[in-house]
Design a protein around this motif. Structure first.
Motif, PDB file in Angstrom:
ATOM      1  N   GLN A  90     -18.791  33.044   0.528  1.00 39.62           N
ATOM      2  CA  GLN A  90     -17.351  33.010   1.058  1.00 39.62           C
ATOM      3  C   GLN A  90     -17.129  33.916   2.361  1.00 39.62           C
ATOM      4  O   GLN A  90     -17.244  35.126   2.205  1.00 39.62           O
ATOM      5  CB  GLN A  90     -16.504  33.033  -0.039  1.00 39.62           C
ATOM      6  N   THR A  91     -16.976  33.221   3.489  1.00 39.45           N
ATOM      7  CA  THR A  91     -16.907  33.978   4.497  1.00 39.45           C
ATOM      8  C   THR A  91     -15.251  34.324   4.860  1.00 39.45           C
ATOM      9  O   THR A  91     -14.843  35.177   5.827  1.00 39.45           O
ATOM     10  CB  THR A  91     -17.448  33.344   5.748  1.00 39.45           C
ATOM     11  N   ARG A  92     -14.333  33.196   4.516  1.00 36.09           N
ATOM     12  CA  ARG A  92     -12.913  33.359   4.876  1.00 36.09           C
ATOM     13  C   ARG A  92     -12.152  33.441   3.729  1.00 36.09           C
ATOM     14  O   ARG A  92     -12.481  32.881   2.747  1.00 36.09           O
ATOM     15  CB  ARG A  92     -12.509  32.204   5.845  1.00 36.09           C
ATOM     16  N   SER A  93     -10.881  33.714   3.659  1.00 38.21           N
ATOM     17  CA  SER A  93      -9.974  34.030   2.713  1.00 38.21           C
ATOM     18  C   SER A  93      -9.296  32.826   2.383  1.00 38.21           C
ATOM     19  O   SER A  93      -9.196  31.940   3.505  1.00 38.21           O
ATOM     20  CB  SER A  93      -9.056  35.228   3.077  1.00 38.21           C
ATOM     21  N   ARG A 100     -13.824  37.655  -0.606  1.00 40.36           N
ATOM     22  CA  ARG A 100     -14.719  37.092   0.659  1.00 40.36           C
ATOM     23  C   ARG A 100     -16.168  38.134   0.556  1.00 40.36           C
ATOM     24  O   ARG A 100     -16.268  38.768  -0.089  1.00 40.36           O
ATOM     25  CB  ARG A 100     -14.128  37.807   1.861  1.00 40.36           C
ATOM     26  N   ASN A 101     -16.968  37.600   1.315  1.00 44.63           N
ATOM     27  CA  ASN A 101     -18.395  37.918   1.234  1.00 44.63           C
ATOM     28  C   ASN A 101     -19.051  37.927   0.013  1.00 44.63           C
ATOM     29  O   ASN A 101     -20.276  38.626  -0.393  1.00 44.63           O
ATOM     30  CB  ASN A 101     -18.510  39.411   1.801  1.00 44.63           C
TER      31      ASN A 101
END
Length: 99
Positions: free
Chosen positions: A16-19, A39-40
């Motif tokens: 997951q790169t974005r909220s 995220r991350n």
């Protein structure tokens, strides 16, 4: 080996790169269904049509890679471990007397 058997042994590595703040509830529910919480975060899911559909709904928020086998939590932690950039040398060097 058939393509169906090959796909069953493959995994999606989903990061997951974005909220999800401000996202539609449908997108939030799909992120939760994939198993992502922050995220991350990295998770592994088997390649399947249902997983592919969930990923297509949230494709703007995640990064996808196709891998052969998932990593364990210990392996992921070892990958994230910081390299200090120096090495401690123990032995006689500390006890040398300069003349």
């Amino acid at each position: 080996m058939s393509s169906a058997n090959a796909a069953k042994s493959m995994f999606y590595k989903i990061t997951q790169t974005r909220s999800t703040i401000g996202c539609h509830p449908r997108i939030r529910k799909n992120i939760e269904a994939l198993g992502l919480k922050r995220r991350n975060q990295i998770i592994y899911q088997r390649v399947s049509p249902s997983t592919a559909h969930r990923i297509s709904v949230v494709k703007e928020l995640v990064k996808i890679e196709l891998v052969d086998k998932p990593k364990s939590q210990d392996e992921l932690a070892a990958d994230r471990k910081f390299n200090p950039g120096f090495e401690m040398i123990k032995g006689d060097m500390l006890n040398k007397v300069y003349q």
